[in-house]
Every structure is written in structure tokens, then in C-alpha cells.
Write an enzyme that holds these catalytic residues in place. Structure first.
Site, PDB file in Angstrom:
ATOM      1  N   CYS A  91       7.743  -8.825   1.428  1.00 22.98           N
ATOM      2  CA  CYS A  91       7.883  -7.822   2.480  1.00 22.98           C
ATOM      3  C   CYS A  91       8.978  -8.265   3.438  1.00 22.98           C
ATOM      4  O   CYS A  91       9.026  -9.438   3.824  1.00 22.98           O
ATOM      5  CB  CYS A  91       6.555  -7.674   3.222  1.00 22.98           C
ATOM      6  SG  CYS A  91       6.577  -6.461   4.554  1.00 22.98           S
ATOM      7  N   HIS A 133       2.604   0.018  -1.016  1.00 22.32           N
ATOM      8  CA  HIS A 133       2.949  -1.002  -0.022  1.00 22.32           C
ATOM      9  C   HIS A 133       3.531  -0.349   1.232  1.00 22.32           C
ATOM     10  O   HIS A 133       3.109  -0.645   2.355  1.00 22.32           O
ATOM     11  CB  HIS A 133       3.951  -1.981  -0.656  1.00 22.32           C
ATOM     12  CG  HIS A 133       4.447  -3.042   0.265  1.00 22.32           C
ATOM     13  ND1 HIS A 133       4.116  -4.365   0.114  1.00 22.32           N
ATOM     14  CD2 HIS A 133       5.268  -2.992   1.345  1.00 22.32           C
ATOM     15  CE1 HIS A 133       4.710  -5.078   1.059  1.00 22.32           C
ATOM     16  NE2 HIS A 133       5.418  -4.260   1.818  1.00 22.32           N
ATOM     17  N   GLU A 134       4.493   0.551   1.031  1.00 25.40           N
ATOM     18  CA  GLU A 134       5.143   1.192   2.186  1.00 25.40           C
ATOM     19  C   GLU A 134       4.196   2.149   2.908  1.00 25.40           C
ATOM     20  O   GLU A 134       4.229   2.250   4.143  1.00 25.40           O
ATOM     21  CB  GLU A 134       6.426   1.906   1.755  1.00 25.40           C
ATOM     22  CG  GLU A 134       7.481   1.010   1.123  1.00 25.40           C
ATOM     23  CD  GLU A 134       7.845  -0.229   1.932  1.00 25.40           C
ATOM     24  OE1 GLU A 134       7.756  -0.201   3.175  1.00 25.40           O
ATOM     25  OE2 GLU A 134       8.215  -1.251   1.317  1.00 25.40           O
ATOM     26  N   HIS A 137       2.168   0.362   5.438  1.00 15.58           N
ATOM     27  CA  HIS A 137       2.861   0.123   6.716  1.00 15.58           C
ATOM     28  C   HIS A 137       2.651   1.274   7.697  1.00 15.58           C
ATOM     29  O   HIS A 137       2.553   1.054   8.903  1.00 15.58           O
ATOM     30  CB  HIS A 137       4.368  -0.061   6.495  1.00 15.58           C
ATOM     31  CG  HIS A 137       4.762  -1.433   6.065  1.00 15.58           C
ATOM     32  ND1 HIS A 137       4.590  -2.553   6.852  1.00 15.58           N
ATOM     33  CD2 HIS A 137       5.350  -1.872   4.927  1.00 15.58           C
ATOM     34  CE1 HIS A 137       5.042  -3.617   6.219  1.00 15.58           C
ATOM     35  NE2 HIS A 137       5.513  -3.231   5.040  1.00 15.58           N
TER      36      HIS A 137
END
Length: 169
Positions: A91, A133-134, A137
Site C-alpha cells: 500500500c 483494497h481501494e 480505503h
């Protein structure tokens, strides 16, 4: 176009939940362009607006080898997840650290593109992992949140040390 500063842990701004984009306009398109510039400069494959202290639901991704397959996800929604997989993830907000994270093997999402047009996308492999993953966020979640407290602490200490060394250079 500009390269933006990427926030690093333990910065609490990474934990903010992003707000939906109300209108895709020239300002949002400029943010998207700056995010791609930043992602490429940092040699990443994905970047969420939260990571550059912009708390709107915007993601840019390019998992291609030649850096010519830009994917923009504005206000993404997860529609379906299927299967199980995992890779050692890294990351940009947790520099030089990697860890195995459990993810769905396939995903189906709905989002707006850089022009504000809605679309659906089915993805698998690295793209599916990157999307998950994004999207984490955007709700203030980091890949280290999937790890044991001990592993989280070790990674935080390594990143803080790395940032101290970089600030002296």
C-alpha cells in the site's frame, strides 16, 4: 496535473470515511488526473482519494504492465463477491510493507466513470484484489486491519522509522 502527497500511517486522516461525489465535473476530473499522476509517480497500481487527503469516493487503478489501462471508479458499490484468494498486498500509505490479506476471488461492482456515466464491471485476479483494497480505503480501512495486533504494531513501527529516516534525508 500534479503529484499529490500520499498520507502514511499512523495519519488518522486515512481513517476518515469518504463522502459520495455529488457531481462529476471538471474539478473531479482534475482530481482523477492528479491521482493518476500520483499513483504512477509512486509506482502503485491503485489509489483512493482518501490516501491523498481528499475525502470523496474516488478510486484510480491501472494494473496493466504498460500503464495504459486506466480505470476510474467514482462512488463504487460492491454488488457481488465470490470465492477466496489472497496475495501479499502492499500500500502506498504503508510504504515498503507487505502482508497476505484474504480477499474475494471475483467481484462485481457498479460505479461512475470519469465522465459520470454509470457502468458495471466484473473482475477477478489482481484487478479484483485491487478494487477491494481501494474500496476499503474509502471506509477508512487499511490492509493491516486484517492482521494480528502484533503484526500491525510491527508494521507501524517500521513505517514510522522509515518516515523519520526520509525526513532527515
Amino acid at each position: 496535473m500534479a503529484v499529490l502527497q500520499v498520507l502514511h500511517i499512523p495519519d488518522e486522516r486515512l481513517r476518515k470515511v469518504a463522502e459520495p461525489v455529488k457531481e462529476v465535473n471538471a474539478e473531479i476530473q482534475r482530481i482523477v488526473d492528479d491521482m493518476f499522476d500520483t499513483m504512477y509517480a509512486e509506482e502503485g497500481i491503485g489509489l483512493a482519494a482518501t490516501q491523498v487527503d481528499i475525502h470523496q469516493r474516488i478510486i484510480v487503478i491501472d494494473v496493466s504492465e504498460n500503464r495504459e489501462e486506466q480505470l476510474v471508479l467514482i462512488n463504487p458499490e460492491m454488488l457481488e463477491k465470490d470465492g477466496e484468494t489472497g496475495i501479499e498486498e502492499g500500500c502506498l500509505s504503508i510504504p515498503e510493507q507487505r502482508a497476505l490479506v484474504p480477499r474475494a476471488e471475483k467481484v462485481k461492482i457498479r460505479a461512475l466513470d470519469r465522465d459520470g456515466k454509470p457502468f458495471e464491471l466484473e473482475a477477478d485476479g489482481l484487478l479484483a484484489i485491487c478494487i477491494q483494497h481501494e474500496m476499503d480505503h474509502l471506509v477508512g480501512k487499511l490492509f493491516i486491519d486484517y492482521l494480528s495486533p502484533l503484526k500491525q504494531q510491527r508494521i507501524r513501527q517500521k513505517v514510522e522509522k522509515l518516515d523519520r529516516l526520509r525526513s532527515r534525508a
